[in-house]
Design a protein around this motif. Structure first.
Motif, short mmCIF file in Angstrom:
data_model
loop_
_atom_site.label_atom_id
_atom_site.label_comp_id
_atom_site.label_asym_id
_atom_site.label_seq_id
_atom_site.Cartn_x
_atom_site.Cartn_y
_atom_site.Cartn_z
N UNK A 126 -118.35 59.47 79.30
CA UNK A 126 -117.84 58.95 78.19
C UNK A 126 -116.44 59.73 77.84
N UNK A 127 -116.42 60.98 78.19
CA UNK A 127 -115.05 61.64 78.20
C UNK A 127 -114.12 61.26 79.22
N UNK A 128 -114.51 60.76 80.25
CA UNK A 128 -113.60 60.34 81.39
C UNK A 128 -113.49 58.79 81.51
N UNK A 147 -125.41 60.15 71.01
CA UNK A 147 -124.81 59.61 72.22
C UNK A 147 -124.18 58.12 71.63
N UNK A 148 -125.13 57.29 70.78
CA UNK A 148 -124.70 56.16 70.55
C UNK A 148 -123.38 56.14 69.80
N UNK A 149 -123.32 57.33 68.77
CA UNK A 149 -122.12 57.43 67.78
C UNK A 149 -120.94 57.58 68.84
N UNK A 150 -120.87 58.54 69.78
CA UNK A 150 -119.79 58.87 70.74
C UNK A 150 -119.67 57.71 71.44
N UNK A 151 -120.47 56.98 72.00
CA UNK A 151 -120.27 55.37 72.71
C UNK A 151 -119.34 54.54 71.80
#
Length: 548
Positions: free
Chosen positions: A351-353, A419-423
């Motif tokens: 996600x960062x990339x 994870x879903x929050x970041x996504x």
């Protein structure tokens, strides 16, 4: 086959800074002179991420004010890595100079100075190497020389000192030229030049290493450099030795010193190389793991190396830096029971990339478990036929080994929510009902960090049904706590000044990293100025760092 640690360090540094722009070659010398003369320093960047109006949308005086409140290259640097990256994404971008700022070399030098404080010497060195007419400015030339020295490019720093047109007799340049002369073996001329510098300003630390070099003495015991020039002299006195800058030295110098030290070769076989890397420490360990991450011979070994590298970075509060560097590797890693044990970090790194495909593939695997291995062929008798029906051999051969395996256990619900929050933030899907539920789940643990994240997201359009507003309405500041000065940020945003808005937001978030009011105002101002993507990337980094 051996793995060179110094080579890996250089590769990691280049990856962390991003790919440099290719330079166009002029057709002839006459055109080159004309083109360079017309280019302003602000029109040069490295991996620009903002529109070409990043600087021209603002005014030189206002930009000078925005730059002045950022940490400079002599300071210890930034304490909020996400805020530093927010500032750096503007500082490395190129565009028409600000109004009233064409040929303002002092302002351009301040931009480069602040970029050095916010990042690595490699990026600013690339910026300076592309900047025309550097020799017309003492300030620009100093940044160029410092970054060249930090990168181990001594000869280039010496050329910068020789090419300077004005201010070349200042003490800084005399010390640099004296060092260049001494390193070239021209000791009498070096000592004479150093005496001229001492007549202007006493520098005991520089004299200590300079005198050791000119007198052919060993490096001063326990000496720890504070400047790039001192690092260069100490490296000449102690070649092949790992050097550690003084604890008060700026962070960019500590990062630059990672290139020093002996060349270490890892064992030839990859499993042994991984074992050797794990017992290393510091920069050597990071570089060795980086070399193993990038190799294509065994991607399971690469996955194990990446898991260790990301875990180390998380413990040092540097997860995002490692994730941005190595996140693109996640797509090529095999998903197995062993590698999936590190799946949470791999999803966050992808996600960062901005590799949403890889992030989704690993997220689904975290929920469903690793793919089932292909079934082994059923055994046959020596005659090429199956054993007789009902025989013990048939029962043993046909036994389903998967029934004996422990059922896959996904990560905890809290981790999957994170994870879903970041996504959702990465995909800018923050305005639907599903995200509202995720936000509510995150706020069940209402730490200052999460309140800050939520305030920024609500400012960008997320719906919390008023609960956050209600929670913040009763908050008061502690006595003696300085409230954020939002005026310059709001004025820059209202004027549509892209660079100034982003720099003011970064400065506020550096000084008030967990203040919900600051987060909300900064994200709202960035969004209003047309920098929504930068606002989301900042919040994504905070969520990833919080989760890792």
């Amino acid at each position: 086959m051996t793995w060179s640690i110094k080579t890996a360090l250089l590769a990691a540094s280049v990856l962390a800074c991003g790919q440099a722009f290719a330079q166009a070659q002029p057709a002839n010398d006459q055109i080159e002179v004309a083109e360079l003369g017309a280019v302003d320093p602000f029109e040069v960047g490295v991996s620009s991420v903002l529109p070409e109006t990043v600087w021209s949308s603002g005014h030189a005086g206002a930009l000078n004010g925005a730059l002045s409140v950022l940490p400079d290259r002599a300071s210890s640097g930034w304490s909020n890595p996400a805020a530093a990256r927010l500032a750096l994404s503007a500082l490395r971008s190129s565009g028409e100079p600000p109004r009233g700022g064409r040929d303002d070399f002092a302002l351009a030098a301040k931009r480069a100075d602040r970029a050095l404080s916010a990042g690595r010497a490699q990026l600013v060195y690339e910026l300076m190497a592309r900047t025309p007419r550097v020799n017309e400015s003492d300030a620009l030339s100093r940044v160029y020389a410092e970054t060249a020295l930090a990168m181990g490019r001594r000869q280039e720093a010496c050329r910068v000192a020789d090419a300077l047109l004005e201010g070349r007799d200042a003490a800084y340049w005399l010390r640099l030229r004296a060092s260049c002369l001494a390193l070239d073996g021209r000791i009498p001329a070096a000592e004479l030049t150093a005496e001229l510098a001492r007549a202007q300003a006493q520098t005991p630390a520089f004299d200590q290493v300079f005198d050791a070099l000119t007198l052919n003495q060993p490096a001063p015991e326990g000496f720890r450099p504070r400047t790039a020039l001192q690092l260069t002299l100490l490296e000449a006195l102690a070649p092949g030795v790992r050097l550690y800058p003084h604890e008060d030295a700026p962070n960019w110098l500590h990062l630059a010193a990672e290139r020093t030290g002996p060349t270490i070769a890892l064992p030839q076989t990859l499993p042994e190389a991984l074992e050797a890397a794990v017992v290393m420490e510091g920069a050597e360990r990071a570089a060795a793991l980086g070399a193993l991450i990038g190799q294509d011979l065994d991607r399971e070994i690469a996955a194990e190396a990446l898991a260790i590298r990301l875990s180390d970075a998380a413990q040092q509060d540097l997860f995002m830096e490692a994730a941005l560097t190595f996140g693109p590797e996640v797509a090529s890693l095999p998903i197995t029971e062993n590698t999936l044990a590190h799946g949470v970090h791999f999803v966050l790194a992808a996600l960062a990339a901005d590799d949403f495909v890889a992030a989704e593939r690993w997220r689904e695997a975290l929920l469903d478990g690793p793919p089932e291995p292909a079934p082994a062929p059923r055994p046959t008798s020596e005659l090429g036929e199956l054993p007789p029906l009902g025989s013990d051999d048939l029962l043993a051969a046909g036994e389903d080994k998967t029934l004996q395996a422990v059922a896959w256990q996904p990560p905890s619900p809290g981790l999957m929510v994170a994870i879903d929050f970041a996504r959702a933030i990465a995909l800018d899907q923050i305005e639907d009902d599903a995200f509202m539920a995720l936000l509510a789940a995150r706020l069940e643990t209402a730490t200052p960090e999460r309140l800050c994240q939520a305030a920024g997201l609500v400012a960008l359009g997320a719906d919390d049904q008023g609960e956050l507003q209600q929670a913040l309405s009763g908050l008061t500041r502690q006595t003696g706590v300085t409230p954020p000065a939002l005026g310059p940020l709001l004025l820059a945003s209202g004027a549509g000044a892209l660079g100034e808005t982003q720099l003011h937001a970064a400065s506020l978030l550096e000084r008030h990293p967990e203040d919900a009011e600051t987060c909300a105002a900064s994200m709202l101002a960035l969004d209003h100025a047309g920098l929504r993507r930068q606002a989301l990337q900042y919040l994504l980094a905070r969520v990833i760092e919080d989760t890792a």
